[in-house]
Write an enzyme that holds these catalytic residues in place. Structure first.
Site, PDB file in Angstrom:
ATOM      1  N   THR A 109     -38.711  80.259  -2.910  1.00 48.76           N
ATOM      2  CA  THR A 109     -39.590  81.374  -3.037  1.00 48.76           C
ATOM      3  C   THR A 109     -40.735  80.908  -3.773  1.00 48.76           C
ATOM      4  O   THR A 109     -40.480  80.515  -4.883  1.00 48.76           O
ATOM      5  CB  THR A 109     -38.901  82.541  -3.536  1.00 48.76           C
ATOM      6  OG1 THR A 109     -37.777  82.905  -2.740  1.00 48.76           O
ATOM      7  CG2 THR A 109     -39.679  83.747  -3.882  1.00 48.76           C
ATOM      8  N   LYS A 163     -41.599  87.131   2.165  1.00 46.59           N
ATOM      9  CA  LYS A 163     -40.423  86.762   1.234  1.00 46.59           C
ATOM     10  C   LYS A 163     -40.730  87.429   0.009  1.00 46.59           C
ATOM     11  O   LYS A 163     -39.654  88.243  -0.687  1.00 46.59           O
ATOM     12  CB  LYS A 163     -40.335  85.386   1.097  1.00 46.59           C
ATOM     13  CG  LYS A 163     -39.129  85.073  -0.020  1.00 46.59           C
ATOM     14  CD  LYS A 163     -37.678  85.394   0.615  1.00 46.59           C
ATOM     15  CE  LYS A 163     -36.799  85.147  -0.560  1.00 46.59           C
ATOM     16  NZ  LYS A 163     -36.088  83.843  -0.665  1.00 46.59           N
ATOM     17  N   LYS A 191     -38.635  84.729 -12.447  1.00 41.65           N
ATOM     18  CA  LYS A 191     -39.689  84.158 -11.665  1.00 41.65           C
ATOM     19  C   LYS A 191     -40.145  84.912 -10.552  1.00 41.65           C
ATOM     20  O   LYS A 191     -41.345  85.253 -10.433  1.00 41.65           O
ATOM     21  CB  LYS A 191     -38.961  82.768 -11.121  1.00 41.65           C
ATOM     22  CG  LYS A 191     -39.853  82.091 -10.190  1.00 41.65           C
ATOM     23  CD  LYS A 191     -38.829  80.826  -9.460  1.00 41.65           C
ATOM     24  CE  LYS A 191     -37.783  81.354  -8.495  1.00 41.65           C
ATOM     25  NZ  LYS A 191     -38.010  81.453  -7.367  1.00 41.65           N
TER      26      LYS A 191
END
Lengths: 296, 296
Positions: A94, A170, A238
């Site tokens: 990702t 995503k 993150k």
């Protein structure tokens, strides 16, 4: 067809085993020796370095944490330089769409093919070769990667010709998933505080309009007190930070993503960063002086 | 077996039609004449008052907005007083568990049976007789209500002998569902701001770990710009306020529920209170100067 996987964690390790199960000669590399030994014991081939792996493979999937690690695995390690021209690299981590675009362009500039190919589905589906893969890139990249995609995925969504388009999807997925994990933790903690049986709550809500993929997947971790990290709290620091950054760029205020991020941050600060992301429930429970199942 | 339904809105009206479809003689009452005429045109019997309805039925389900309306429908209207002893009343509105307990006790004190019976599934499932019903109450209440429960529900969860236990589960459901609607609005608005096709986003995410029941149900309302109220924004002002109240009682800080409630409140203040709850997306879009599909 020889395939390689760099990063043998819960997702990459599962995908690598799915490739072996599909009958592909599969090389694997990880910075952890133990992960490579375990993979070799299950029919995979351990590669000493990313370069050694890439030199022998037609398709290489990179299953690391983020964009920086993807660049390190591909460029700093020499993998992209060692690969034969026309090797296809699948970017499975990702990352911000702009980073996926930049990495893909650099690979293409070196004579390779690149597919922006983030995945969803969790560790169990990775191992079963049943991931959902969001993919974007050139026709040539799709063609060269197709055998490997088929081995890893139950469903491949082709989202366009440009790397970055898949990463954008995503990020939308992570936006929702991150909120849903924190919501599951919040609602289950409240149910436990009310004296309800969390296993029964999960059974009933799974059949009701309040359910989510994450509620059904992470809820049992809380009910069983099992915080073995399949996906860790720190991953959401993150990923939700990327969500918030991108929102800010387009002038939106993602209040729920920010609230969820703050919860994961609190969980990390309390020492749960490396635990399963369901451990965000412990932040709620601690503040309320509540005992969760299996938590001392 | 004669059954009655008080409140012929999107949920009660659907459940009443499901009872007709199941072959039950079904009476319906609503404060809106038009709702009664529509029901009578589809095989139901319109009852002029809640009392007239209750006097003729063996089982009466109350599908109104909240605890206050349930009390008004049962007690102020004379329905409970007019009913024959042993009539079972199903409390289908979302309400604080303590209110469900109190209403059930009052009914039992009048010689009736009471089932705490909140529902989930949305308007389409109500009409199909395929609701999920969370139910708690005495064996006698379950026995007397069983034909009606079977007509309305695909799944009945028996959650214990005490009214209030089912409402507690419904509150957990609303906790999650309310957050998930706001999350769907937030993530889809962001996707649209990034230039993505919301219909494609819904198709892909439905197959990924970011999905939720609400994302799949309400997402298309945003993608199609259809804010016809099946479940209105203002319902969440009520239900999420109950969630927050109960959390406070047990010492928890439901940060995500509070954030979602604030979004629905902003939507109501902007004039969208009577629109479909997916209209919470308009709050995000307005602040960002973004055009949503079908929204002028």
């Amino acid at each position: 067809m020889k395939v390689g996987i760099i990063g043998l964690g819960s997702m990459g390790g599962g995908a690598a085993r799915a490739c072996v199960a599909a009958g592909l000669v599969t090389q694997g590399h990880d910075i952890a020796e133990a992960a490579m030994r375990a993979f070799a014991a299950e029919g995979g081939q351990a590669a000493a370095t990313p370069g050694a792996l890439a030199a022998q493979c037609d398709a290489v999937a990179v299953y690391v944490l983020n964009a920086d690690q993807t660049e390190a695995a591909l460029f700093d390690s020499g993998a992209a330089a060692a690969a034969r021209p026309g090797t296809v690299f699948l970017l499975c981590a990702t990352m911000p769409p702009a980073r996926a675009t930049a990495i893909a362009e650099r690979l293409v500039g070196m004579g390779h093919l690149a597919l922006d190919a983030p995945v969803s589905g969790g560790a169990a589906k990775a191992r079963a070769g049943a991931l959902t893969i969001m993919a974007s890139g050139s026709e040539a990249a799709f063609a060269r990667a197709s055998v490997m995609l088929d081995a890893m995925a139950a469903q491949v969504f082709r989202l366009g010709p440009e790397p970055g388009m898949a990463s954008r999807m995503k990020i939308v997925n992570q936006h929702l998933a991150g909120i849903h994990i924190a919501a599951a933790a919040e609602a289950l903690t409240q149910a436990i505080a009310l004296g309800m049986d969390p296993a029964q709550v999960i059974e009933v809500i799974a059949d009701c309009a309040g359910t989510s993929w994450m509620f059904e997947n992470r809820g049992p971790h809380i009910a069983q007190g099992d915080y073995t990290p399949l996906s860790a709290v720190e991953i959401w620091l993150k990923d939700l930070a990327i969500v918030v950054d991108i929102a800010t760029e387009v002038g939106l205020d993602p209040v729920l993503a920010r609230a969820a991020l703050a919860r994961f941050r609190a969980a990390a600060e309390a020492g749960f960063g490396r635990e399963d992301d369901a451990a965000v429930a412990k932040v709620y429970a601690r503040a309320a002086g509540l005992a969760l199942p299996g938590v001392a």
